[in-house]
Motif scaffolding. Structure first.
Motif, PDB file in Angstrom:
ATOM      1  N   LYS A  84       0.824  -1.214   0.000  1.00 49.50           N
ATOM      2  CA  LYS A  84       0.000   0.000   0.000  1.00 49.50           C
ATOM      3  C   LYS A  84       0.860   1.266   0.000  1.00 49.50           C
ATOM      4  O   LYS A  84       1.960   1.295   0.561  1.00 49.50           O
ATOM      5  CB  LYS A  84      -0.899   0.029   1.234  1.00 49.50           C
ATOM      6  N   VAL A  85       0.336   2.314  -0.624  1.00 54.00           N
ATOM      7  CA  VAL A  85       0.901   3.656  -0.457  1.00 54.00           C
ATOM      8  C   VAL A  85       0.341   4.213   0.837  1.00 54.00           C
ATOM      9  O   VAL A  85      -0.872   4.384   0.983  1.00 54.00           O
ATOM     10  CB  VAL A  85       0.544   4.574  -1.637  1.00 54.00           C
ATOM     11  N   VAL A  86       1.225   4.463   1.802  1.00 55.33           N
ATOM     12  CA  VAL A  86       0.827   4.885   3.138  1.00 55.33           C
ATOM     13  C   VAL A  86       1.295   6.307   3.378  1.00 55.33           C
ATOM     14  O   VAL A  86       2.508   6.588   3.358  1.00 55.33           O
ATOM     15  CB  VAL A  86       1.418   3.956   4.216  1.00 55.33           C
ATOM     16  N   LEU A  87       0.365   7.218   3.587  1.00 56.62           N
ATOM     17  CA  LEU A  87       0.705   8.595   3.935  1.00 56.62           C
ATOM     18  C   LEU A  87       0.867   8.674   5.441  1.00 56.62           C
ATOM     19  O   LEU A  87      -0.079   8.453   6.199  1.00 56.62           O
ATOM     20  CB  LEU A  87      -0.386   9.560   3.468  1.00 56.62           C
ATOM     21  N   ASP A  88       2.088   8.962   5.870  1.00 58.29           N
ATOM     22  CA  ASP A  88       2.438   8.977   7.285  1.00 58.29           C
ATOM     23  C   ASP A  88       2.440  10.408   7.802  1.00 58.29           C
ATOM     24  O   ASP A  88       3.269  11.222   7.396  1.00 58.29           O
ATOM     25  CB  ASP A  88       3.813   8.339   7.470  1.00 58.29           C
ATOM     26  N   THR A  89       1.518  10.717   8.718  1.00 59.09           N
ATOM     27  CA  THR A  89       1.430  12.063   9.298  1.00 59.09           C
ATOM     28  C   THR A  89       2.100  12.152  10.672  1.00 59.09           C
ATOM     29  O   THR A  89       2.016  13.185  11.328  1.00 59.09           O
ATOM     30  CB  THR A  89      -0.045  12.494   9.461  1.00 59.09           C
ATOM     31  N   ILE A  90       2.758  11.070  11.107  1.00 58.14           N
ATOM     32  CA  ILE A  90       3.224  10.968  12.489  1.00 58.14           C
ATOM     33  C   ILE A  90       4.366  11.943  12.779  1.00 58.14           C
ATOM     34  O   ILE A  90       5.319  12.045  12.002  1.00 58.14           O
ATOM     35  CB  ILE A  90       3.683   9.537  12.806  1.00 58.14           C
ATOM     36  N   ASN A  91       4.275  12.616  13.914  1.00 56.91           N
ATOM     37  CA  ASN A  91       5.368  13.414  14.444  1.00 56.91           C
ATOM     38  C   ASN A  91       5.844  12.827  15.772  1.00 56.91           C
ATOM     39  O   ASN A  91       5.062  12.220  16.508  1.00 56.91           O
ATOM     40  CB  ASN A  91       4.939  14.869  14.663  1.00 56.91           C
ATOM     41  N   TYR A  92       7.109  13.042  16.057  1.00 54.30           N
ATOM     42  CA  TYR A  92       7.725  12.525  17.280  1.00 54.30           C
ATOM     43  C   TYR A  92       7.740  13.610  18.349  1.00 54.30           C
ATOM     44  O   TYR A  92       8.328  14.672  18.158  1.00 54.30           O
ATOM     45  CB  TYR A  92       9.147  12.073  16.964  1.00 54.30           C
ATOM     46  N   TYR A  93       7.061  13.337  19.458  1.00 52.19           N
ATOM     47  CA  TYR A  93       7.086  14.216  20.624  1.00 52.19           C
ATOM     48  C   TYR A  93       7.478  13.381  21.840  1.00 52.19           C
ATOM     49  O   TYR A  93       6.656  12.623  22.367  1.00 52.19           O
ATOM     50  CB  TYR A  93       5.727  14.875  20.842  1.00 52.19           C
TER      51      TYR A  93
END
Length: 256
Positions: A84-93
């Motif tokens: 799959k093409v996965v759009l990753d919006t994750i940010n590291y906090y």
């Protein structure tokens, strides 16, 4: 009919889902608490939306948006997301996710870490550098003169092209910074992160500082985050910001 799956259906995911439905794309929402907890959201989104488990949403999507905190990323369904093409919006906090040495040191980027887990998927970093309310406020038709751009990064050129097409349908231009190793260029508190889309960046900076001070003192922030209608960020301006930004490691950030 094209379908966009969502793993994580909070404020970012829901705003993207709204744009997808407006563009004639069906959406399948999921979260960690079960499909029944999304009944109200699905009702608000209308007949093009339905709720499912993360595995079902992953399998249903022609693309899949992952919008969750970083800490539980190993719970993402590897088999269902393969190919799959996965759009990753994750940010590291770290204040939320706990410290990860490889990210604190700059040894890797957030999306590279997630890509290691999702070895069979094709990750594209996207929608992580813009506030949720600006996703809705700044989306524009393809021919609009005031269209904003979003940065993307990914290791698979075909996946990147597919993400560009999707994001254009959702209302934004894109600037491709290259492979995931370059995705640090729009991680938290870099020059392209959040502030260029805001009509009052000083208020956003003040909020970040207030949150940082509150966390340091063990108290809750006393003011809500600023909300405004945003300002367009053209692709040429975004390209300059991406090229010129210094890297912001955890130790360099106001919020960490």
């Amino acid at each position: 009919m094209a379908t966009l799956g969502f793993i994580g259906s909070g404020s970012i995911g829901t705003r993207i889902a709204q744009l997808a439905i407006a563009a004639g794309i069906d959406v399948v929402l999921s979260n960690s608490r079960g499909p029944e907890t999304l009944a109200e959201t699905v009702a608000e989104l209308g007949e093009r939306a339905r709720a499912a488990t993360p595995e079902e949403a992953a399998r249903a999507g022609d693309w899949v948006v992952v919008s969750i905190p970083l800490a539980p990323y190993r719970e993402l369904p590897v088999t269902a997301l393969a190919g799959k093409v996965v759009l990753d919006t994750i940010n590291y906090y770290p204040m939320r996710d706990g410290h990860i040495e490889a990210l604190d040191s700059g040894e890797t980027t957030t999306t590279e870490l997630v890509q290691e887990h999702l070895a069979g998927a094709k990750l594209v970093k996207a929608f992580n550098n813009i506030s949720d309310h600006h996703i809705s406020a700044l989306a524009r038709p393809t021919d609009a003169a005031d269209r904003s751009a979003l940065p993307i990064a990914g290791d698979d050129p075909k996946a990147n092209a597919s993400a560009v097409d999707l994001i254009s349908r959702l209302g934004f231009d894109t600037v491709d910074v290259g492979p995931l190793t370059e995705s640090w260029r729009f991680e938290p508190e870099t020059d392209p992160y959040a502030l260029p889309y805001s009509s009052d960046p000083d208020a956003v900076r003040a909020f970040w500082a207030q949150v940082s001070e509150a966390l340091s003192s063990g108290t809750a922030p006393q003011t809500p985050p600023p909300v405004d209608q945003g300002v367009p960020l053209p692709a040429a301006q975004l390209r300059t910001l991406l090229a010129d930004t210094p890297r912001k490691l955890t130790a360099d950030r106001v919020l960490a």
